[in-house]
Design a protein around this motif. Structure first.
Motif, PDB file in Angstrom:
ATOM      1  N   GLU B  83      24.504  59.781 104.553  1.00  0.00           N
ATOM      2  CA  GLU B  83      25.618  60.496 103.917  1.00  0.00           C
ATOM      3  C   GLU B  83      25.486  60.474 102.398  1.00  0.00           C
ATOM      4  O   GLU B  83      25.803  61.458 101.723  1.00  0.00           O
ATOM      5  N   ILE B  84      25.024  59.345 101.854  1.00  0.00           N
ATOM      6  CA  ILE B  84      24.868  59.251 100.394  1.00  0.00           C
ATOM      7  C   ILE B  84      23.844  60.272  99.904  1.00  0.00           C
ATOM      8  O   ILE B  84      24.074  60.990  98.913  1.00  0.00           O
ATOM      9  N   ILE B  85      22.717  60.385 100.581  1.00  0.00           N
ATOM     10  CA  ILE B  85      21.680  61.339 100.160  1.00  0.00           C
ATOM     11  C   ILE B  85      22.202  62.771 100.257  1.00  0.00           C
ATOM     12  O   ILE B  85      22.002  63.585  99.348  1.00  0.00           O
ATOM     13  N   ASP B  86      22.887  63.082 101.335  1.00  0.00           N
ATOM     14  CA  ASP B  86      23.455  64.426 101.499  1.00  0.00           C
ATOM     15  C   ASP B  86      24.463  64.720 100.394  1.00  0.00           C
ATOM     16  O   ASP B  86      24.416  65.773  99.733  1.00  0.00           O
ATOM     17  N   ALA B  87      25.371  63.769 100.158  1.00  0.00           N
ATOM     18  CA  ALA B  87      26.458  63.996  99.199  1.00  0.00           C
ATOM     19  C   ALA B  87      25.941  64.108  97.770  1.00  0.00           C
ATOM     20  O   ALA B  87      26.308  65.041  97.039  1.00  0.00           O
ATOM     21  N   ILE B  88      25.090  63.181  97.358  1.00  0.00           N
ATOM     22  CA  ILE B  88      24.593  63.227  95.973  1.00  0.00           C
ATOM     23  C   ILE B  88      23.698  64.451  95.775  1.00  0.00           C
ATOM     24  O   ILE B  88      23.715  65.083  94.718  1.00  0.00           O
ATOM     25  N   GLY B  89      22.942  64.825  96.801  1.00  0.00           N
ATOM     26  CA  GLY B  89      22.149  66.043  96.713  1.00  0.00           C
ATOM     27  C   GLY B  89      23.016  67.279  96.530  1.00  0.00           C
ATOM     28  O   GLY B  89      22.724  68.143  95.693  1.00  0.00           O
ATOM     29  N   GLU B  90      24.097  67.360  97.278  1.00  0.00           N
ATOM     30  CA  GLU B  90      24.967  68.535  97.166  1.00  0.00           C
ATOM     31  C   GLU B  90      25.709  68.540  95.829  1.00  0.00           C
ATOM     32  O   GLU B  90      25.895  69.599  95.220  1.00  0.00           O
ATOM     33  N   LEU B  91      26.124  67.360  95.358  1.00  0.00           N
ATOM     34  CA  LEU B  91      26.790  67.302  94.045  1.00  0.00           C
ATOM     35  C   LEU B  91      25.822  67.728  92.938  1.00  0.00           C
ATOM     36  O   LEU B  91      26.190  68.492  92.033  1.00  0.00           O
ATOM     37  N   ALA B  92      24.582  67.239  93.008  1.00  0.00           N
ATOM     38  CA  ALA B  92      23.574  67.643  92.011  1.00  0.00           C
ATOM     39  C   ALA B  92      23.321  69.147  92.103  1.00  0.00           C
ATOM     40  O   ALA B  92      23.162  69.838  91.084  1.00  0.00           O
ATOM     41  N   ASN B  93      23.304  69.678  93.316  1.00  0.00           N
ATOM     42  CA  ASN B  93      23.083  71.112  93.527  1.00  0.00           C
ATOM     43  C   ASN B  93      24.225  71.929  92.909  1.00  0.00           C
ATOM     44  O   ASN B  93      23.989  72.952  92.257  1.00  0.00           O
ATOM     45  N   MET B  94      25.461  71.475  93.099  1.00  0.00           N
ATOM     46  CA  MET B  94      26.593  72.230  92.544  1.00  0.00           C
ATOM     47  C   MET B  94      26.609  72.176  91.021  1.00  0.00           C
ATOM     48  O   MET B  94      26.799  73.193  90.355  1.00  0.00           O
ATOM     49  N   LEU B 109      16.155  77.742  91.232  1.00  0.00           N
ATOM     50  CA  LEU B 109      16.701  76.397  91.423  1.00  0.00           C
ATOM     51  C   LEU B 109      16.079  75.774  92.667  1.00  0.00           C
ATOM     52  O   LEU B 109      16.081  76.395  93.732  1.00  0.00           O
ATOM     53  N   SER B 110      15.579  74.559  92.527  1.00  0.00           N
ATOM     54  CA  SER B 110      14.952  73.886  93.674  1.00  0.00           C
ATOM     55  C   SER B 110      16.012  73.311  94.607  1.00  0.00           C
ATOM     56  O   SER B 110      17.192  73.217  94.260  1.00  0.00           O
ATOM     57  N   LEU B 111      15.575  72.895  95.770  1.00  0.00           N
ATOM     58  CA  LEU B 111      16.422  72.054  96.614  1.00  0.00           C
ATOM     59  C   LEU B 111      16.588  70.708  95.921  1.00  0.00           C
ATOM     60  O   LEU B 111      15.718  70.284  95.163  1.00  0.00           O
ATOM     61  N   PRO B 112      17.692  70.011  96.176  1.00  0.00           N
ATOM     62  CA  PRO B 112      17.894  68.725  95.499  1.00  0.00           C
ATOM     63  C   PRO B 112      16.978  67.633  96.042  1.00  0.00           C
ATOM     64  O   PRO B 112      16.622  67.619  97.217  1.00  0.00           O
ATOM     65  N   ALA B 113      16.618  66.721  95.146  1.00  0.00           N
ATOM     66  CA  ALA B 113      15.909  65.500  95.523  1.00  0.00           C
ATOM     67  C   ALA B 113      16.822  64.323  95.190  1.00  0.00           C
ATOM     68  O   ALA B 113      17.492  64.331  94.155  1.00  0.00           O
ATOM     69  N   VAL B 114      16.884  63.352  96.068  1.00  0.00           N
ATOM     70  CA  VAL B 114      17.752  62.185  95.857  1.00  0.00           C
ATOM     71  C   VAL B 114      16.938  60.919  96.085  1.00  0.00           C
ATOM     72  O   VAL B 114      16.193  60.826  97.073  1.00  0.00           O
ATOM     73  N   VAL B 115      17.082  59.968  95.165  1.00  0.00           N
ATOM     74  CA  VAL B 115      16.418  58.676  95.331  1.00  0.00           C
ATOM     75  C   VAL B 115      17.405  57.554  95.041  1.00  0.00           C
ATOM     76  O   VAL B 115      18.366  57.736  94.287  1.00  0.00           O
ATOM     77  N   HIS B 116      17.172  56.414  95.660  1.00  0.00           N
ATOM     78  CA  HIS B 116      17.891  55.197  95.292  1.00  0.00           C
ATOM     79  C   HIS B 116      17.093  54.574  94.159  1.00  0.00           C
ATOM     80  O   HIS B 116      15.997  54.060  94.369  1.00  0.00           O
ATOM     81  N   GLY B 117      17.599  54.662  92.951  1.00  0.00           N
ATOM     82  CA  GLY B 117      16.884  54.173  91.781  1.00  0.00           C
ATOM     83  C   GLY B 117      16.751  55.276  90.757  1.00  0.00           C
ATOM     84  O   GLY B 117      17.479  56.272  90.798  1.00  0.00           O
ATOM     85  N   GLN B 118      15.818  55.091  89.860  1.00  0.00           N
ATOM     86  CA  GLN B 118      15.631  56.036  88.765  1.00  0.00           C
ATOM     87  C   GLN B 118      14.590  57.081  89.150  1.00  0.00           C
ATOM     88  O   GLN B 118      13.655  56.782  89.896  1.00  0.00           O
ATOM     89  N   LEU B 119      14.767  58.276  88.613  1.00  0.00           N
ATOM     90  CA  LEU B 119      13.836  59.363  88.914  1.00  0.00           C
ATOM     91  C   LEU B 119      13.201  59.826  87.604  1.00  0.00           C
ATOM     92  O   LEU B 119      13.910  60.126  86.640  1.00  0.00           O
TER      93      LEU B 119
END
Lengths: 120, 151
Positions: B83-94, B109-119
């Motif tokens: 759920e965290i990956i989905d949610a943060i990805g969608e927030l970044a996308n918006m 615009l790319s699809l979102p990428a989500v990581v736990h940590g720094q990117l």
């Protein structure tokens, strides 16, 4: 009536469904698909009365889905719900046969304004 | 002269997203704070075209969990990494999609990428950044630009 919500984010599909209910469309059946390919499968089994679709998705984008549907002779009412709402995106959406484009983030009123003419 | 969205623009867009889907309260997201620590979740969307760069959303792990709980209408304790990956990805996308609409186009615009940590965003630099606080947890939104374009 049956509304198909297509978005690769499950959270967004849930938000769209909640917004539909809040907008007064709570008697409609709402079904989900995670991308364009899944949407075609759902539509093939039981065509919806309206498709609400994200633009940017893996497997098949919303625009590719709309083009595929129109190319196959499906004329189901189709609207985009997307974070990209620049004027050229709206023009591209309408030119491809979409009825409207709702920008994320959206409100209940945005849904009513776009959907009432379609579902009334 | 190309307009690059300001830090205020980033804050307004982020506030609109948070108010619409997370809080319903424009005052829920406050300016300031000390930035995000090591225990963070990062969401990123990439732009390529007339503007090449990235929009990066970073928040603390508790903020990411609470955001996912709000979007999924779940209790924070029940939220999983999915759920965290989905949610943060969608927030970044918006946030990214709305920032894109203020930038020169056309771009993709790319699809979102989500990581736990720094990117890391190789070859790019931060051109705008806003530091915010949500539910006493830090949140940072930044706009990056590919160095060749920024020069």
């Amino acid at each position: 009536m049956r509304i198909l919500v297509v978005d690769d984010s499950k959270a967004m599909r849930m938000i769209v469904e909640r917004t539909l209910r809040l907008a007064g469309y709570d008697e409609h059946e709402i079904v989900h698909a995670a991308n364009g390919v899944q949407a075609i499968e759902v539509i093939g089994v039981e065509p919806p009365d309206l498709v609400l679709c994200d633009w940017n998705m893996p497997e098949m984008s919303g625009l590719d889905l709309l083009n595929a549907l129109r190319g196959a002779g499906w004329h189901v009412p189709f609207g985009f719900v997307t974070s990209e709402a620049a004027p050229q995106m709206r023009e591209q959406a309408l030119a491809a046969g979409a009825m409207f484009l709702i920008a994320k983030p959206f409100t209940v009123q945005d849904f009513q304004d776009a959907l009432d003419p379609v579902l009334a | 002269m190309t307009y690059i969205p300001s830090a205020d623009d980033l804050e307004v867009i982020t506030r609109e997203v948070w108010t619409s889907f997370l809080d319903g309260d424009p005052g829920g997201l406050l300016p300031g704070g000390d930035g995000v620590g090591a225990e963070r979740v990062t969401g990123c969307v990439h732009l390529s075209g007339a503007y090449t760069g990235s929009i990066v959303l970073q928040c603390s792990a508790p903020a990411a969990r609470d955001a996912a709980a709000a979007l999924f209408s779940m209790q924070p304790g029940d939220v999983t990494s999915t759920e965290i990956i989905d949610a943060i990805g969608e927030l970044a996308n918006m946030v990214g999609g709305n920032v894109k609409s203020m930038l020169p186009g056309p771009s993709t615009l790319s699809l979102p990428a989500v990581v736990h940590g720094q990117l890391a965003v190789p070859g790019a630099q931060v051109v705008r950044e806003v530091t915010l606080v949500w539910r006493n947890e830090p949140l940072v939104v930044s706009l990056w630009q590919q160095a060749a374009q920024a020069a």
